[in-house]
Design a protein around this motif. Structure first.
Motif, PDB file in Angstrom:
ATOM      1  N   TYR A  97      47.942  38.227  46.109  1.00  0.00           N
ATOM      2  CA  TYR A  97      48.537  39.468  45.453  1.00  0.00           C
ATOM      3  C   TYR A  97      49.347  40.127  46.551  1.00  0.00           C
ATOM      4  O   TYR A  97      50.592  40.481  46.448  1.00  0.00           O
ATOM      5  CB  TYR A  97      47.541  40.391  45.039  1.00  0.00           C
ATOM      6  CG  TYR A  97      48.054  41.507  44.463  1.00  0.00           C
ATOM      7  CD1 TYR A  97      48.911  41.441  43.227  1.00  0.00           C
ATOM      8  CD2 TYR A  97      47.731  42.878  44.905  1.00  0.00           C
ATOM      9  CE1 TYR A  97      49.201  42.667  42.682  1.00  0.00           C
ATOM     10  CE2 TYR A  97      48.111  44.022  44.383  1.00  0.00           C
ATOM     11  CZ  TYR A  97      48.959  43.944  43.216  1.00  0.00           C
ATOM     12  OH  TYR A  97      49.350  45.279  42.630  1.00  0.00           O
ATOM     13  N   LEU A 104      37.940  43.016  39.020  1.00  0.00           N
ATOM     14  CA  LEU A 104      38.682  42.978  40.106  1.00  0.00           C
ATOM     15  C   LEU A 104      39.973  42.160  40.075  1.00  0.00           C
ATOM     16  O   LEU A 104      40.966  42.410  40.528  1.00  0.00           O
ATOM     17  CB  LEU A 104      37.831  42.547  41.307  1.00  0.00           C
ATOM     18  CG  LEU A 104      36.748  43.557  41.891  1.00  0.00           C
ATOM     19  CD1 LEU A 104      35.998  42.849  42.978  1.00  0.00           C
ATOM     20  CD2 LEU A 104      37.325  44.803  42.048  1.00  0.00           C
ATOM     21  N   TYR A 105      39.863  40.902  39.466  1.00  0.00           N
ATOM     22  CA  TYR A 105      40.901  39.925  39.372  1.00  0.00           C
ATOM     23  C   TYR A 105      42.176  40.784  38.222  1.00  0.00           C
ATOM     24  O   TYR A 105      43.247  40.596  38.871  1.00  0.00           O
ATOM     25  CB  TYR A 105      40.479  38.567  38.370  1.00  0.00           C
ATOM     26  CG  TYR A 105      39.848  37.850  39.305  1.00  0.00           C
ATOM     27  CD1 TYR A 105      39.567  37.749  40.584  1.00  0.00           C
ATOM     28  CD2 TYR A 105      39.270  36.412  38.760  1.00  0.00           C
ATOM     29  CE1 TYR A 105      38.615  37.095  41.388  1.00  0.00           C
ATOM     30  CE2 TYR A 105      38.607  35.642  39.502  1.00  0.00           C
ATOM     31  CZ  TYR A 105      38.233  35.997  40.659  1.00  0.00           C
ATOM     32  OH  TYR A 105      37.648  34.989  41.554  1.00  0.00           O
ATOM     33  N   VAL A 106      41.565  41.487  37.423  1.00  0.00           N
ATOM     34  CA  VAL A 106      42.615  42.298  36.785  1.00  0.00           C
ATOM     35  C   VAL A 106      43.333  43.364  37.305  1.00  0.00           C
ATOM     36  O   VAL A 106      44.708  43.375  37.540  1.00  0.00           O
ATOM     37  CB  VAL A 106      41.974  42.842  35.463  1.00  0.00           C
ATOM     38  CG1 VAL A 106      42.918  43.883  34.596  1.00  0.00           C
ATOM     39  CG2 VAL A 106      41.482  41.769  34.465  1.00  0.00           C
ATOM     40  N   LEU A 107      42.657  43.941  38.378  1.00  0.00           N
ATOM     41  CA  LEU A 107      43.379  44.902  39.189  1.00  0.00           C
ATOM     42  C   LEU A 107      44.045  44.208  40.319  1.00  0.00           C
ATOM     43  O   LEU A 107      45.134  44.884  40.788  1.00  0.00           O
ATOM     44  CB  LEU A 107      42.084  45.722  39.998  1.00  0.00           C
ATOM     45  CG  LEU A 107      41.291  46.598  39.193  1.00  0.00           C
ATOM     46  CD1 LEU A 107      40.408  47.299  40.188  1.00  0.00           C
ATOM     47  CD2 LEU A 107      42.282  47.625  38.318  1.00  0.00           C
ATOM     48  N   LEU A 108      43.925  43.027  40.619  1.00  0.00           N
ATOM     49  CA  LEU A 108      44.815  42.255  41.361  1.00  0.00           C
ATOM     50  C   LEU A 108      46.026  41.450  40.674  1.00  0.00           C
ATOM     51  O   LEU A 108      46.714  40.604  41.207  1.00  0.00           O
ATOM     52  CB  LEU A 108      44.057  41.429  42.273  1.00  0.00           C
ATOM     53  CG  LEU A 108      43.304  42.006  43.234  1.00  0.00           C
ATOM     54  CD1 LEU A 108      42.270  41.184  43.839  1.00  0.00           C
ATOM     55  CD2 LEU A 108      44.040  42.488  44.438  1.00  0.00           C
ATOM     56  N   ILE A 127      37.770  35.944  45.701  1.00  0.00           N
ATOM     57  CA  ILE A 127      38.082  37.342  45.396  1.00  0.00           C
ATOM     58  C   ILE A 127      39.284  37.397  46.817  1.00  0.00           C
ATOM     59  O   ILE A 127      40.412  37.580  46.763  1.00  0.00           O
ATOM     60  CB  ILE A 127      37.180  38.121  45.663  1.00  0.00           C
ATOM     61  CG1 ILE A 127      36.285  38.249  44.246  1.00  0.00           C
ATOM     62  CG2 ILE A 127      37.684  39.623  46.070  1.00  0.00           C
ATOM     63  CD1 ILE A 127      35.346  39.270  44.516  1.00  0.00           C
ATOM     64  N   GLN A 180      45.920  31.530  43.918  1.00  0.00           N
ATOM     65  CA  GLN A 180      45.390  31.277  42.605  1.00  0.00           C
ATOM     66  C   GLN A 180      45.348  29.776  42.419  1.00  0.00           C
ATOM     67  O   GLN A 180      43.946  29.650  41.762  1.00  0.00           O
ATOM     68  CB  GLN A 180      46.320  32.028  41.747  1.00  0.00           C
ATOM     69  CG  GLN A 180      46.604  33.601  42.095  1.00  0.00           C
ATOM     70  CD  GLN A 180      46.938  34.258  40.774  1.00  0.00           C
ATOM     71  OE1 GLN A 180      47.077  33.693  39.517  1.00  0.00           O
ATOM     72  NE2 GLN A 180      47.323  35.588  40.980  1.00  0.00           N
ATOM     73  N   CYS A 196      46.568  44.040  33.080  1.00  0.00           N
ATOM     74  CA  CYS A 196      47.122  44.038  34.157  1.00  0.00           C
ATOM     75  C   CYS A 196      48.415  44.922  34.386  1.00  0.00           C
ATOM     76  O   CYS A 196      48.668  45.597  35.249  1.00  0.00           O
ATOM     77  CB  CYS A 196      47.546  42.589  34.638  1.00  0.00           C
ATOM     78  SG  CYS A 196      46.069  41.410  35.001  1.00  0.00           S
ATOM     79  N   ILE A 250      33.658  41.059  38.734  1.00  0.00           N
ATOM     80  CA  ILE A 250      34.830  40.107  39.342  1.00  0.00           C
ATOM     81  C   ILE A 250      35.816  39.840  38.641  1.00  0.00           C
ATOM     82  O   ILE A 250      37.229  39.822  39.136  1.00  0.00           O
ATOM     83  CB  ILE A 250      33.972  38.877  39.930  1.00  0.00           C
ATOM     84  CG1 ILE A 250      32.954  39.020  41.380  1.00  0.00           C
ATOM     85  CG2 ILE A 250      35.187  37.953  40.471  1.00  0.00           C
ATOM     86  CD1 ILE A 250      32.322  37.868  41.575  1.00  0.00           C
ATOM     87  N   TYR A 275      39.198  45.371  49.148  1.00  0.00           N
ATOM     88  CA  TYR A 275      38.865  44.137  48.490  1.00  0.00           C
ATOM     89  C   TYR A 275      38.161  43.386  49.539  1.00  0.00           C
ATOM     90  O   TYR A 275      37.023  42.641  49.033  1.00  0.00           O
ATOM     91  CB  TYR A 275      40.178  43.499  48.248  1.00  0.00           C
ATOM     92  CG  TYR A 275      40.716  44.090  46.734  1.00  0.00           C
ATOM     93  CD1 TYR A 275      39.977  44.014  45.500  1.00  0.00           C
ATOM     94  CD2 TYR A 275      41.834  44.863  46.877  1.00  0.00           C
ATOM     95  CE1 TYR A 275      40.578  44.627  44.570  1.00  0.00           C
ATOM     96  CE2 TYR A 275      42.716  45.433  45.866  1.00  0.00           C
ATOM     97  CZ  TYR A 275      41.808  45.340  44.735  1.00  0.00           C
ATOM     98  OH  TYR A 275      42.408  45.859  43.682  1.00  0.00           O
ATOM     99  N   ILE A 324      42.552  35.401  45.977  1.00  0.00           N
ATOM    100  CA  ILE A 324      43.509  36.267  44.998  1.00  0.00           C
ATOM    101  C   ILE A 324      43.792  37.526  45.731  1.00  0.00           C
ATOM    102  O   ILE A 324      45.054  37.821  45.503  1.00  0.00           O
ATOM    103  CB  ILE A 324      42.636  36.470  43.633  1.00  0.00           C
ATOM    104  CG1 ILE A 324      42.180  35.454  43.075  1.00  0.00           C
ATOM    105  CG2 ILE A 324      43.374  37.591  42.898  1.00  0.00           C
ATOM    106  CD1 ILE A 324      41.772  35.377  41.737  1.00  0.00           C
ATOM    107  N   ALA A 354      45.913  39.058  38.335  1.00  0.00           N
ATOM    108  CA  ALA A 354      45.709  37.771  38.378  1.00  0.00           C
ATOM    109  C   ALA A 354      45.057  37.755  36.708  1.00  0.00           C
ATOM    110  O   ALA A 354      44.072  37.502  36.322  1.00  0.00           O
ATOM    111  CB  ALA A 354      44.746  37.199  39.282  1.00  0.00           C
ATOM    112  N   VAL A 371      47.630  48.650  34.626  1.00  0.00           N
ATOM    113  CA  VAL A 371      47.209  48.980  35.667  1.00  0.00           C
ATOM    114  C   VAL A 371      48.395  48.972  36.869  1.00  0.00           C
ATOM    115  O   VAL A 371      48.319  49.818  37.660  1.00  0.00           O
ATOM    116  CB  VAL A 371      45.932  47.869  35.972  1.00  0.00           C
ATOM    117  CG1 VAL A 371      45.669  47.876  37.687  1.00  0.00           C
ATOM    118  CG2 VAL A 371      44.748  48.485  35.312  1.00  0.00           C
TER     119      VAL A 371
END
Lengths: 165, 114
Positions: free
Chosen positions: B65, A44-48, B58, B73, B6, A41, B21, B61, A50, B9
């Motif tokens: 985003y 996934l936050y890094v991909l988003l 999830i 957040q 981040c 998870i 997601y 977020i 955050a 990516v």
């Protein structure tokens, strides 16, 4: 394309280990699978984008809650006991309920046109989160600290046992 | 360090669809729900509740985003606060129950059922 592959890896780690948490017969395996779920998870936050929340996820969930749960596992099971397993029951009615809701939500996700805005240039989120906490969300922030204090005092009071007079 | 991840990516790759997601978080939520409904060990139930809270996080977020707003957040922080408090108090209750009943099977805890 590369991003989709990374996302798939993280999602697979998260979902498979979440399934192990819920369905593993050994409670120690469940606790350690929860570790991988939290890591997935955080990925996934890094991909988003955050970044601060990904670090917070690792600090609070892996460093705090998971250690607490492991303490619970160790305290409530006699470790010398070989049989740590526990059986699943009432699977059929639960599966029917869960599948019905899952189908409903899948249809909702598939049919809805989700509103999005174009994703802007990425900036660090930490400073902006701090500003929001100190301006718009100041009262909830203080109430959250009060909740934590109350929970800590209550947890100590419940768990400490009887004091000998 | 997370920020560098981040940045790389998101700088060099196009974002993936929002609904992917949502599918992942829905699956995690229902795995947790199935765990709560079927398992009889109180600790497993507590872990499954954590799974459901994480699925909600999830979602927060994802929408923060794709709507370019940080307020989602902020709510994740409050959810984490409540989750930490819930784990602390829940563990204390479980330890207390284990001391009195010598089990963590929730079928045995029927004191308040009439």
């Amino acid at each position: 394309m590369l991003l989709v592959i990374i996302f798939t890896i993280f999602a697979a780690i998260t979902i498979i280990s979440a399934g192990m948490v819920a369905f593993s017969q050994n409670i120690v395996y469940s606790a350690f699978s929860l570790l991988f779920t939290f890591f997935g998870i955080a990925g996934l936050y890094v991909l988003l984008a955050a970044d601060f929340l990904a670090a917070t996820q690792l600090l609070i969930y892996v460093g705090g809650i998971l250690v607490l749960l492991l303490f619970g596992v160790m305290l409530t099971h006699k470790i010398q006991e070989v049989n740590l397993s526990n059986e699943s029951m009432r699977l059929a009615p639960a599966a029917i309920v869960v599948l019905a809701f899952l189908g409903l939500l899948s249809i909702a996700i598939y049919r809805t046109q989700w509103p999005t805005v174009p994703v802007p240039e990425l900036t660090p989120t930490t400073a902006r989160i701090g500003t929001l906490f100190m301006t718009d969300y100041l009262l909830p922030f203080e109430i959250a600290s009060l909740v934590l204090l109350t929970a800590l005092v209550g947890a100590v009071f419940i768990a400490r046992g009887r004091v000998k007079k | 360090m997370p920020y560098i991840l981040c940045f790389t990516v998101n700088r060099f790759m196009s974002p993936i669809p929002l609904s992917y997601y949502l599918v992942v978080s829905t699956l995690i939520f229902f795995i947790g729900m199935l765990g709560v409904l079927t398992r009889r060990n109180v600790l497993i139930i507590l872990m499954s509740i954590e799974l459901m809270l994480n699925a909600a996080n999830i979602n927060f977020i994802v929408f923060s985003y794709y709507l370019n707003s940080l307020r989602g957040q902020i709510f994740v922080f409050f959810v984490m606060t409540v989750a930490a408090a819930e784990a602390a108090v829940g563990l204390a209750v479980i330890v207390y129950l284990f001391r009195n009943k010598n089990t963590v099977n929730d079928d045995e805890f029927s004191l308040m059922r009439w």
